[in-house]
Design a protein around this motif. Sequence first.
Motif, PDB file in Angstrom:
ATOM      1  N   ALA A 185      48.667 -18.451 -24.568  1.00 54.19           N
ATOM      2  CA  ALA A 185      47.312 -19.096 -25.673  1.00 54.19           C
ATOM      3  C   ALA A 185      47.170 -20.397 -24.847  1.00 54.19           C
ATOM      4  CB  ALA A 185      47.720 -17.784 -26.777  1.00 54.19           C
ATOM      5  N   THR A 186      47.084 -20.812 -24.525  1.00 48.03           N
ATOM      6  CA  THR A 186      47.738 -22.038 -24.579  1.00 48.03           C
ATOM      7  C   THR A 186      45.776 -23.136 -24.061  1.00 48.03           C
ATOM      8  OG1 THR A 186      47.968 -22.078 -21.878  1.00 48.03           O
ATOM      9  CG2 THR A 186      49.883 -22.228 -23.409  1.00 48.03           C
ATOM     10  N   TRP A 282      36.430 -36.816 -35.718  1.00 49.44           N
ATOM     11  CA  TRP A 282      37.617 -35.642 -34.702  1.00 49.44           C
ATOM     12  C   TRP A 282      37.079 -34.798 -33.658  1.00 49.44           C
ATOM     13  CZ3 TRP A 282      37.188 -30.457 -33.216  1.00 49.44           C
ATOM     14  CH2 TRP A 282      38.318 -30.434 -31.865  1.00 49.44           C
ATOM     15  N   ALA A 283      37.618 -35.233 -32.742  1.00 47.37           N
ATOM     16  CA  ALA A 283      37.364 -34.731 -31.280  1.00 47.37           C
ATOM     17  C   ALA A 283      38.348 -34.193 -31.014  1.00 47.37           C
ATOM     18  CB  ALA A 283      36.271 -35.342 -30.236  1.00 47.37           C
ATOM     19  N   GLY A 284      37.423 -32.953 -30.129  1.00 42.41           N
ATOM     20  CA  GLY A 284      38.867 -31.699 -29.191  1.00 42.41           C
ATOM     21  C   GLY A 284      37.703 -31.507 -27.932  1.00 42.41           C
ATOM     22  N   VAL A 285      38.677 -30.715 -27.238  1.00 46.57           N
ATOM     23  CA  VAL A 285      38.147 -29.894 -26.097  1.00 46.57           C
ATOM     24  C   VAL A 285      38.389 -28.280 -26.718  1.00 46.57           C
ATOM     25  CG1 VAL A 285      37.983 -29.373 -23.716  1.00 46.57           C
ATOM     26  CG2 VAL A 285      38.786 -31.637 -24.320  1.00 46.57           C
ATOM     27  N   ARG A 286      37.131 -27.281 -26.931  1.00 47.52           N
ATOM     28  CA  ARG A 286      37.237 -26.151 -26.546  1.00 47.52           C
ATOM     29  C   ARG A 286      37.489 -25.096 -25.581  1.00 47.52           C
ATOM     30  NH1 ARG A 286      32.445 -26.843 -31.032  1.00 47.52           N
ATOM     31  NH2 ARG A 286      31.874 -28.055 -28.320  1.00 47.52           N
ATOM     32  N   PRO A 287      37.992 -24.370 -25.761  1.00 49.45           N
ATOM     33  CA  PRO A 287      38.218 -23.581 -24.453  1.00 49.45           C
ATOM     34  C   PRO A 287      37.023 -22.213 -24.385  1.00 49.45           C
ATOM     35  CG  PRO A 287      40.367 -22.453 -25.712  1.00 49.45           C
ATOM     36  CD  PRO A 287      39.038 -23.894 -26.062  1.00 49.45           C
ATOM     37  N   ARG A 288      36.510 -22.273 -23.248  1.00 48.13           N
ATOM     38  CA  ARG A 288      35.396 -21.351 -22.642  1.00 48.13           C
ATOM     39  C   ARG A 288      35.601 -20.917 -21.659  1.00 48.13           C
ATOM     40  NH1 ARG A 288      29.074 -22.409 -22.546  1.00 48.13           N
ATOM     41  NH2 ARG A 288      29.893 -23.207 -21.097  1.00 48.13           N
ATOM     42  N   ALA A 289      35.634 -19.113 -21.276  1.00 53.32           N
ATOM     43  CA  ALA A 289      36.142 -17.972 -20.522  1.00 53.32           C
ATOM     44  C   ALA A 289      34.803 -18.244 -19.940  1.00 53.32           C
ATOM     45  CB  ALA A 289      36.706 -17.681 -20.732  1.00 53.32           C
ATOM     46  N   LYS A 290      35.004 -17.834 -18.631  1.00 55.92           N
ATOM     47  CA  LYS A 290      33.775 -17.509 -17.864  1.00 55.92           C
ATOM     48  C   LYS A 290      32.636 -16.853 -18.176  1.00 55.92           C
ATOM     49  CE  LYS A 290      32.625 -16.764 -12.929  1.00 55.92           C
ATOM     50  NZ  LYS A 290      33.514 -16.060 -11.364  1.00 55.92           N
ATOM     51  N   SER A 291      33.531 -15.716 -18.921  1.00 62.53           N
ATOM     52  CA  SER A 291      32.695 -14.903 -19.141  1.00 62.53           C
ATOM     53  C   SER A 291      31.730 -15.267 -21.056  1.00 62.53           C
ATOM     54  CB  SER A 291      33.076 -13.630 -20.094  1.00 62.53           C
ATOM     55  OG  SER A 291      34.224 -13.765 -20.912  1.00 62.53           O
ATOM     56  N   PRO A 300      46.860 -11.663 -14.001  1.00 68.39           N
ATOM     57  CA  PRO A 300      47.339 -10.829 -12.537  1.00 68.39           C
ATOM     58  C   PRO A 300      47.899 -10.827 -11.417  1.00 68.39           C
ATOM     59  CG  PRO A 300      44.776 -11.857 -12.763  1.00 68.39           C
ATOM     60  CD  PRO A 300      45.810 -12.405 -13.768  1.00 68.39           C
ATOM     61  N   ASP A 301      48.741 -10.270 -11.073  1.00 67.35           N
ATOM     62  CA  ASP A 301      49.462 -10.493 -10.273  1.00 67.35           C
ATOM     63  C   ASP A 301      51.095 -10.812 -10.780  1.00 67.35           C
ATOM     64  OD1 ASP A 301      48.501  -9.381  -8.543  1.00 67.35           O
ATOM     65  OD2 ASP A 301      47.881 -10.690  -7.557  1.00 67.35           O
ATOM     66  N   ARG A 302      51.844 -11.573 -12.316  1.00 74.64           N
ATOM     67  CA  ARG A 302      53.218 -11.422 -12.750  1.00 74.64           C
ATOM     68  C   ARG A 302      52.920 -10.713 -13.912  1.00 74.64           C
ATOM     69  NH1 ARG A 302      52.656 -17.225 -14.977  1.00 74.64           N
ATOM     70  NH2 ARG A 302      54.511 -17.267 -15.393  1.00 74.64           N
ATOM     71  N   PRO A 303      53.945  -9.094 -13.424  1.00 73.08           N
ATOM     72  CA  PRO A 303      54.377  -8.830 -14.420  1.00 73.08           C
ATOM     73  C   PRO A 303      54.796  -9.356 -15.616  1.00 73.08           C
ATOM     74  CG  PRO A 303      54.553  -8.075 -12.692  1.00 73.08           C
ATOM     75  CD  PRO A 303      54.420  -9.118 -12.207  1.00 73.08           C
ATOM     76  N   GLY A 304      54.748  -8.809 -16.740  1.00 74.28           N
ATOM     77  CA  GLY A 304      55.093  -8.625 -18.077  1.00 74.28           C
ATOM     78  C   GLY A 304      54.830 -10.290 -18.549  1.00 74.28           C
ATOM     79  N   HIS A 305      53.072 -10.234 -18.202  1.00 73.35           N
ATOM     80  CA  HIS A 305      52.958 -12.005 -18.751  1.00 73.35           C
ATOM     81  C   HIS A 305      51.498 -11.585 -19.443  1.00 73.35           C
ATOM     82  CE1 HIS A 305      55.404 -15.437 -17.377  1.00 73.35           C
ATOM     83  NE2 HIS A 305      55.842 -14.382 -16.900  1.00 73.35           N
ATOM     84  N   PHE A 306      50.703 -12.291 -20.131  1.00 72.56           N
ATOM     85  CA  PHE A 306      49.319 -12.131 -20.774  1.00 72.56           C
ATOM     86  C   PHE A 306      48.710 -13.424 -21.319  1.00 72.56           C
ATOM     87  CE2 PHE A 306      52.411  -8.265 -21.481  1.00 72.56           C
ATOM     88  CZ  PHE A 306      51.815  -7.584 -21.437  1.00 72.56           C
ATOM     89  N   ILE A 307      47.477 -12.998 -21.412  1.00 76.16           N
ATOM     90  CA  ILE A 307      46.981 -14.049 -21.485  1.00 76.16           C
ATOM     91  C   ILE A 307      46.037 -14.114 -23.009  1.00 76.16           C
ATOM     92  CG2 ILE A 307      44.664 -15.655 -20.760  1.00 76.16           C
ATOM     93  CD1 ILE A 307      45.379 -14.655 -17.886  1.00 76.16           C
ATOM     94  N   ALA A 308      45.500 -14.764 -23.634  1.00 70.27           N
ATOM     95  CA  ALA A 308      44.497 -14.676 -24.927  1.00 70.27           C
ATOM     96  C   ALA A 308      43.664 -16.083 -24.572  1.00 70.27           C
ATOM     97  CB  ALA A 308      45.268 -14.139 -26.203  1.00 70.27           C
ATOM     98  N   ASN A 309      42.727 -16.065 -24.441  1.00 68.35           N
ATOM     99  CA  ASN A 309      42.239 -17.532 -24.479  1.00 68.35           C
ATOM    100  C   ASN A 309      40.843 -16.885 -24.625  1.00 68.35           C
ATOM    101  OD1 ASN A 309      41.844 -20.246 -23.738  1.00 68.35           O
ATOM    102  ND2 ASN A 309      43.464 -20.125 -22.305  1.00 68.35           N
ATOM    103  N   GLY A 310      40.009 -18.424 -24.599  1.00 66.67           N
ATOM    104  CA  GLY A 310      38.837 -18.312 -24.506  1.00 66.67           C
ATOM    105  C   GLY A 310      37.953 -18.495 -25.542  1.00 66.67           C
TER     106      GLY A 310
END
Length: 347
Positions: A185-186, A282-291, A300-310
């Motif tokens: 979640a980076t 203040w300034a910062g960069v907000r993550p925006r996923a493609k969708s 994908p292709d990393r068993p046991g690894h998960f993503i929460a982003n955007g």
Amino acid sequence: MAMADITIRGAGAFGLSIAWACVQRGARVQVIDPYGAGAGSSGGLVGALAPHVPENWNPKKQFQLESLLMAEEFWGQVEDAGGVSPGYGRTGRLQPLNDDRAVALARQREITAAQLWQGEAEWKVCAAADFAPWCPPSATGLVVFDSLSGRMHPRRACAALVASLAVRGVSVTADAAEQGQVLHATGYAGLQELSQTLDRPVGNGVKGQAALLRYDAGATVPQLYADGLHLIPHTDGSLAIGSTSERNFDDPTSTDEQIEEVIRRATTVMPLLRDAAVLERWAGVRPRAKSRAPMLGSWPDRPGHFIANGGFKIGFGMAPKIAGVMADLMLEGVNAIPAGFSVSDNL
């Protein structure tokens, strides 16, 4: 020390909220962030938990509705556990209606909100005078008030989550060996890393600049949305205004003349603020996923690894429900990720 069931990389809104949801279910969790809690865009100033307009309904809007309705209980439990207030309040939002077309559209949305928000909140056209003096000028004398919008103070919310986790024996560490399942979640850096790993763009970052003023509007007044700006009264006597949306930038954390223009516009919209001192820029960069929706699921292709982003501009508003959905996935193998939110939707 016992082995962790879950390692969470990233101590922003998503990482900390998911850690809290997992801990509440009895999981052993470690949180790793080399920069500390709320160091990225989750350490901003604004904290507008504002809904999408009640029309053209889709899974993203339904998910956000459910999350906003969960927010009071979620943040209340966090505060009760750790003793630190996130500054949460479901105080609603005002938006001026400056022409007849805007009024007609707002009245249509009164009807759709009654249907789509399931009676849990309302979107209604009101006289601006009803909210004076805390109301932006309106050419028609009318405003929209919605009772679904909430607010919290991003940094205080991160601190509240850190405190609640500490009570359960979980701290944010700069580095540690990964144990158990791993959640990434980076934020913006994570989107860049994922794009490089998969050799295709899955998202980007949008820089935002905001400011904090010394102005005590009161703890119960609505937030405002006018001239494209959010004006958020916080419980500590400050008021946040923002933000810019910059797709091209050289320095992700520097402020410049663009925030000065935001301050100028805000004080034009609300003359009450003209003499308010600027406490911080203040300034910062907000993550925006493609969708453009949060990106959730297995790496994908990393068993046991998960993503929460955007999370982009709606991360804190989405966090309560995302926390539960990701805990379901990692701890119970239950995939309740809605259409449009999966990692595959961004590939």
